[in-house]
Design a protein around this motif. Sequence first.
Motif, PDB file in Angstrom:
ATOM      1  N   GLN A  12       4.791   2.811   0.543  1.00  0.00           N
ATOM      2  CA  GLN A  12       4.128   4.058   0.151  1.00  0.00           C
ATOM      3  C   GLN A  12       2.660   4.215   0.539  1.00  0.00           C
ATOM      4  O   GLN A  12       2.164   5.333   0.569  1.00  0.00           O
ATOM      5  N   ASN A  13       1.993   3.123   0.865  1.00  0.00           N
ATOM      6  CA  ASN A  13       0.587   3.278   1.244  1.00  0.00           C
ATOM      7  C   ASN A  13       0.385   3.256   2.755  1.00  0.00           C
ATOM      8  O   ASN A  13      -0.743   3.165   3.227  1.00  0.00           O
ATOM      9  N   ASP A  14       1.473   3.291   3.499  1.00  0.00           N
ATOM     10  CA  ASP A  14       1.346   3.230   4.951  1.00  0.00           C
ATOM     11  C   ASP A  14       2.072   4.423   5.588  1.00  0.00           C
ATOM     12  O   ASP A  14       3.305   4.478   5.620  1.00  0.00           O
TER      13      ASP A  14
END
Length: 476
Positions: A117-119
Amino acid sequence: MDVINLLPSPPHFFRLFFRLALSLFNSTLHANYRRALVERRSHIEFDIDSETGFFPSRKLPQLPNTFDMWESALAEANGKLCLGDDDREEAIEKRPLGEAWRSSIRAWPVLDTEQLQNDLRLLQRAHFVLAWLVNFYVHSQPPTGNGADIIVPKSLTLPLVAVSRCLGIAPVLTFADTVLWNCEPIDPSQPLSASNIRFINLFSGTEDEENFYVASARAELRGVEMLRIIDDYNNLPTFTDLTTISKVSRDLNRLASIIGEISEIIRSVRPTCDPHVFYFDIRPWFEGSGAKGPNAPKWIYEGIEDSSKLDLSGPSAGQSSVMHALDIFLDIDHKLREKRVPSPSESNKRADRGFMERMRRYMPGRHREYLNFLAVTPKSVRQLAQSIPTLRDPYDNAVLALKRLRDQHMKIACLYVVTMSRQTSARGCPVSAMMAKLEESRASGSEPVRGTGGNELSALLKAGRDATARATLKRN
Ligand code: HEM
């Protein structure tokens, strides 16, 4: 009279001079700051690359090991599965392979996508892999003939819906998955370009399919210069001086010639992608839920509440952000909200006016945000051209070039879709195919030919072309 005596006393004069200089400095600073801000926003926040536009500048990375089964299933299916209704001998021979492939997907666990989710690039890769798997899964199934809805297993739907929510994109195969995220440079030491591009996934495994994607990609890459022109316009600090007006005029003429080149790109698909192969072997893989009309089987996304409310149409170049940016910049009124001449025909009014707006839901969220940002620019180029007579012709040239592009595109869509829909498939026995086709059209009461997304094609494309022509200023 002594002029010097009329000037304010020295301290007052210097104060005025400094105030003027300061205000000039401030306004330049402000304009530069605004320009920097807009550029910064467009390049980073909106995920737009200055060289490759809406394409990522590099090939998307493979997913981490946890997701190996998704990546391997896609590599296994790539160009190797057959359409479920393909009754050629070699396709029938491959059916057990397809069945085994689908049943392994049904048996998969549901993987958690939190680590992605953070990429942004990994999220895009996950969307790309899962969306391709969904279309392989659905369209490789032999038809049941009982009209039942198609259940897409939760091992695909739950992670696909989760990553789609993070990306702000529809949880289905989109233009981004088939074109923007599906390519790599042939020579990795050189940047992606119209001549240095190849496609990774193919449904049919045909060169025609790759050439179809190449045409879309070439149009998209040619559009990068259009984005620069649009950004330049939006960064202009003022619209009053002659230098600015002549820059806008030159840029509009340049825009017209780029649009002309994109028309040529659309036409260039003809010798490299066979219409018959396109219609019968490639296009069926693109179909989304309900593509065959309101009574056709729908897709049910297992494990998703209100799955019927999801956006599940097929991919279309109507989802290309470059084309939407152009429409916004030139102020093309697809929704027929403005009073322009000539008035829309009855067919224009009946056509699907919300199509283009709906297509934006199939774009990556950041690209859609860029379009929203363009839509609220303070001075529209159409309004500017209305108020400055020397800009009317350049503006109209650009609009007419876009109208010609849509004329050209209609010819292609007509040849590849409308004409082909009247022919019989070359697959299997020609007589039985013809009988089946006749049976089908009799049963459906001569349904209009529908687009990939289930739209009445001719009326839709004509309405877009006519809305474009109505933007010209000469008659308005
Ligand atoms: C074989 C080539 C092509 C065929 C058969 C084709 C077919 C279609 C069809 C059927 C639609 C209606 C919407 C849908 O159902 O998807 C459509 C829309 C659209 N296509 Fe294509 N297309 C082709 C190539 C291209 C290319 C290369 C471009 C690149 C600019 C393009 C741009 C568009 C746009 C912008 C729309 C939205 C409607 C509009 O703006 O007029 N198409 N196309």
